[in-house]
Design a protein around this motif. Structure first.
Motif, PDB file in Angstrom:
ATOM      1  N   ARG A 166       0.840  -1.204   0.000  1.00 37.94           N
ATOM      2  CA  ARG A 166       0.000   0.000   0.000  1.00 37.94           C
ATOM      3  C   ARG A 166       0.870   1.247   0.000  1.00 37.94           C
ATOM      4  O   ARG A 166       1.973   1.258   0.507  1.00 37.94           O
ATOM      5  CB  ARG A 166      -0.927   0.032   1.206  1.00 37.94           C
ATOM      6  CG  ARG A 166      -1.943  -1.070   1.212  1.00 37.94           C
ATOM      7  CD  ARG A 166      -2.943  -0.874   0.104  1.00 37.94           C
ATOM      8  NE  ARG A 166      -3.888  -1.980   0.146  1.00 37.94           N
ATOM      9  CZ  ARG A 166      -4.499  -2.471  -0.890  1.00 37.94           C
ATOM     10  NH1 ARG A 166      -4.280  -1.980  -2.090  1.00 37.94           N
ATOM     11  NH2 ARG A 166      -5.346  -3.450  -0.769  1.00 37.94           N
ATOM     12  N   THR A 167       0.316   2.301  -0.543  1.00 42.04           N
ATOM     13  CA  THR A 167       1.058   3.558  -0.610  1.00 42.04           C
ATOM     14  C   THR A 167       1.150   4.194   0.784  1.00 42.04           C
ATOM     15  O   THR A 167       0.304   3.926   1.648  1.00 42.04           O
ATOM     16  CB  THR A 167       0.366   4.557  -1.553  1.00 42.04           C
ATOM     17  OG1 THR A 167      -0.897   4.924  -0.984  1.00 42.04           O
ATOM     18  CG2 THR A 167       0.179   3.978  -2.940  1.00 42.04           C
ATOM     19  N   PRO A 168       2.135   5.036   0.990  1.00 41.34           N
ATOM     20  CA  PRO A 168       2.213   5.751   2.270  1.00 41.34           C
ATOM     21  C   PRO A 168       0.942   6.543   2.571  1.00 41.34           C
ATOM     22  O   PRO A 168       0.557   6.690   3.732  1.00 41.34           O
ATOM     23  CB  PRO A 168       3.421   6.670   2.088  1.00 41.34           C
ATOM     24  CG  PRO A 168       4.288   5.949   1.105  1.00 41.34           C
ATOM     25  CD  PRO A 168       3.306   5.292   0.156  1.00 41.34           C
ATOM     26  N   ALA A 169       0.290   7.033   1.548  1.00 43.87           N
ATOM     27  CA  ALA A 169      -0.954   7.785   1.754  1.00 43.87           C
ATOM     28  C   ALA A 169      -2.042   6.895   2.352  1.00 43.87           C
ATOM     29  O   ALA A 169      -2.824   7.340   3.200  1.00 43.87           O
ATOM     30  CB  ALA A 169      -1.432   8.397   0.445  1.00 43.87           C
ATOM     31  N   THR A 170      -2.104   5.659   1.929  1.00 42.62           N
ATOM     32  CA  THR A 170      -3.085   4.721   2.477  1.00 42.62           C
ATOM     33  C   THR A 170      -2.792   4.441   3.939  1.00 42.62           C
ATOM     34  O   THR A 170      -3.697   4.451   4.779  1.00 42.62           O
ATOM     35  CB  THR A 170      -3.081   3.407   1.679  1.00 42.62           C
ATOM     36  OG1 THR A 170      -3.416   3.679   0.324  1.00 42.62           O
ATOM     37  CG2 THR A 170      -4.065   2.399   2.258  1.00 42.62           C
ATOM     38  N   VAL A 171      -1.543   4.203   4.251  1.00 38.79           N
ATOM     39  CA  VAL A 171      -1.144   3.946   5.637  1.00 38.79           C
ATOM     40  C   VAL A 171      -1.447   5.171   6.499  1.00 38.79           C
ATOM     41  O   VAL A 171      -1.976   5.046   7.615  1.00 38.79           O
ATOM     42  CB  VAL A 171       0.344   3.566   5.711  1.00 38.79           C
ATOM     43  CG1 VAL A 171       0.795   3.421   7.155  1.00 38.79           C
ATOM     44  CG2 VAL A 171       0.601   2.278   4.934  1.00 38.79           C
ATOM     45  N   PHE A 203      -3.768   7.424   5.951  1.00 35.75           N
ATOM     46  CA  PHE A 203      -5.224   7.497   6.081  1.00 35.75           C
ATOM     47  C   PHE A 203      -5.702   6.596   7.214  1.00 35.75           C
ATOM     48  O   PHE A 203      -6.501   7.011   8.059  1.00 35.75           O
ATOM     49  CB  PHE A 203      -5.905   7.106   4.768  1.00 35.75           C
ATOM     50  CG  PHE A 203      -7.390   6.949   4.904  1.00 35.75           C
ATOM     51  CD1 PHE A 203      -8.214   8.058   4.941  1.00 35.75           C
ATOM     52  CD2 PHE A 203      -7.964   5.693   5.020  1.00 35.75           C
ATOM     53  CE1 PHE A 203      -9.590   7.921   5.095  1.00 35.75           C
ATOM     54  CE2 PHE A 203      -9.328   5.544   5.165  1.00 35.75           C
ATOM     55  CZ  PHE A 203     -10.140   6.661   5.202  1.00 35.75           C
ATOM     56  N   LEU A 204      -5.231   5.356   7.248  1.00 39.75           N
ATOM     57  CA  LEU A 204      -5.640   4.427   8.301  1.00 39.75           C
ATOM     58  C   LEU A 204      -5.206   4.932   9.677  1.00 39.75           C
ATOM     59  O   LEU A 204      -5.978   4.866  10.638  1.00 39.75           O
ATOM     60  CB  LEU A 204      -5.061   3.036   8.047  1.00 39.75           C
ATOM     61  CG  LEU A 204      -5.631   2.296   6.846  1.00 39.75           C
ATOM     62  CD1 LEU A 204      -4.854   1.012   6.586  1.00 39.75           C
ATOM     63  CD2 LEU A 204      -7.106   1.997   7.042  1.00 39.75           C
ATOM     64  N   THR A 205      -4.010   5.462   9.762  1.00 47.05           N
ATOM     65  CA  THR A 205      -3.524   6.021  11.018  1.00 47.05           C
ATOM     66  C   THR A 205      -4.409   7.175  11.468  1.00 47.05           C
ATOM     67  O   THR A 205      -4.804   7.260  12.642  1.00 47.05           O
ATOM     68  CB  THR A 205      -2.068   6.505  10.867  1.00 47.05           C
ATOM     69  OG1 THR A 205      -1.256   5.384  10.495  1.00 47.05           O
ATOM     70  CG2 THR A 205      -1.541   7.122  12.148  1.00 47.05           C
ATOM     71  N   ASP A 206      -4.750   8.053  10.538  1.00 45.63           N
ATOM     72  CA  ASP A 206      -5.597   9.199  10.857  1.00 45.63           C
ATOM     73  C   ASP A 206      -6.987   8.774  11.314  1.00 45.63           C
ATOM     74  O   ASP A 206      -7.554   9.361  12.253  1.00 45.63           O
ATOM     75  CB  ASP A 206      -5.707  10.141   9.659  1.00 45.63           C
ATOM     76  CG  ASP A 206      -4.394  10.839   9.329  1.00 45.63           C
ATOM     77  OD1 ASP A 206      -3.464  10.827  10.170  1.00 45.63           O
ATOM     78  OD2 ASP A 206      -4.298  11.384   8.203  1.00 45.63           O
ATOM     79  N   VAL A 207      -7.555   7.770  10.663  1.00 44.47           N
ATOM     80  CA  VAL A 207      -8.891   7.290  11.036  1.00 44.47           C
ATOM     81  C   VAL A 207      -8.876   6.743  12.460  1.00 44.47           C
ATOM     82  O   VAL A 207      -9.735   7.082  13.282  1.00 44.47           O
ATOM     83  CB  VAL A 207      -9.406   6.228  10.041  1.00 44.47           C
ATOM     84  CG1 VAL A 207     -10.623   5.504  10.588  1.00 44.47           C
ATOM     85  CG2 VAL A 207      -9.729   6.869   8.706  1.00 44.47           C
TER      86      VAL A 207
END
Length: 50
Positions: free
Chosen positions: A13-18, A20-24
Motif C-alpha cells: 500500500r502507498t504511504p498515503a493509504t497507511v 489514512f488508516l492512522t488518521d482514522v
C-alpha cells in the motif's frame, strides 16, 4: 483485560493509504468513539490504548 484489535494493510500500500488508516484510528480514539463503544459493550473505557 485486553481487547486486542488491529487495523492492517498489505506492505504494497502507498504511504498515503497507511497515513489514512492512522488518521482514522487516531480520530476514532480522539473523538471518544472507541471509549463509547467499549462502554456500550459493558467494558471500561480505560481500555483505550494511550
Amino acid at each position: 483485560m485486553q481487547i486486542q484489535q488491529a487495523v492492517g494493510t498489505t506492505l504494497t500500500r502507498t504511504p498515503a493509504t497507511v497515513q489514512f488508516l492512522t488518521d482514522v484510528v487516531d480520530e476514532l480514539e480522539a473523538s471518544g468513539f472507541v471509549a463509547d463503544s467499549l462502554t456500550r459493550s459493558g467494558q471500561t473505557a480505560d481500555l483505550v490504548a494511550p
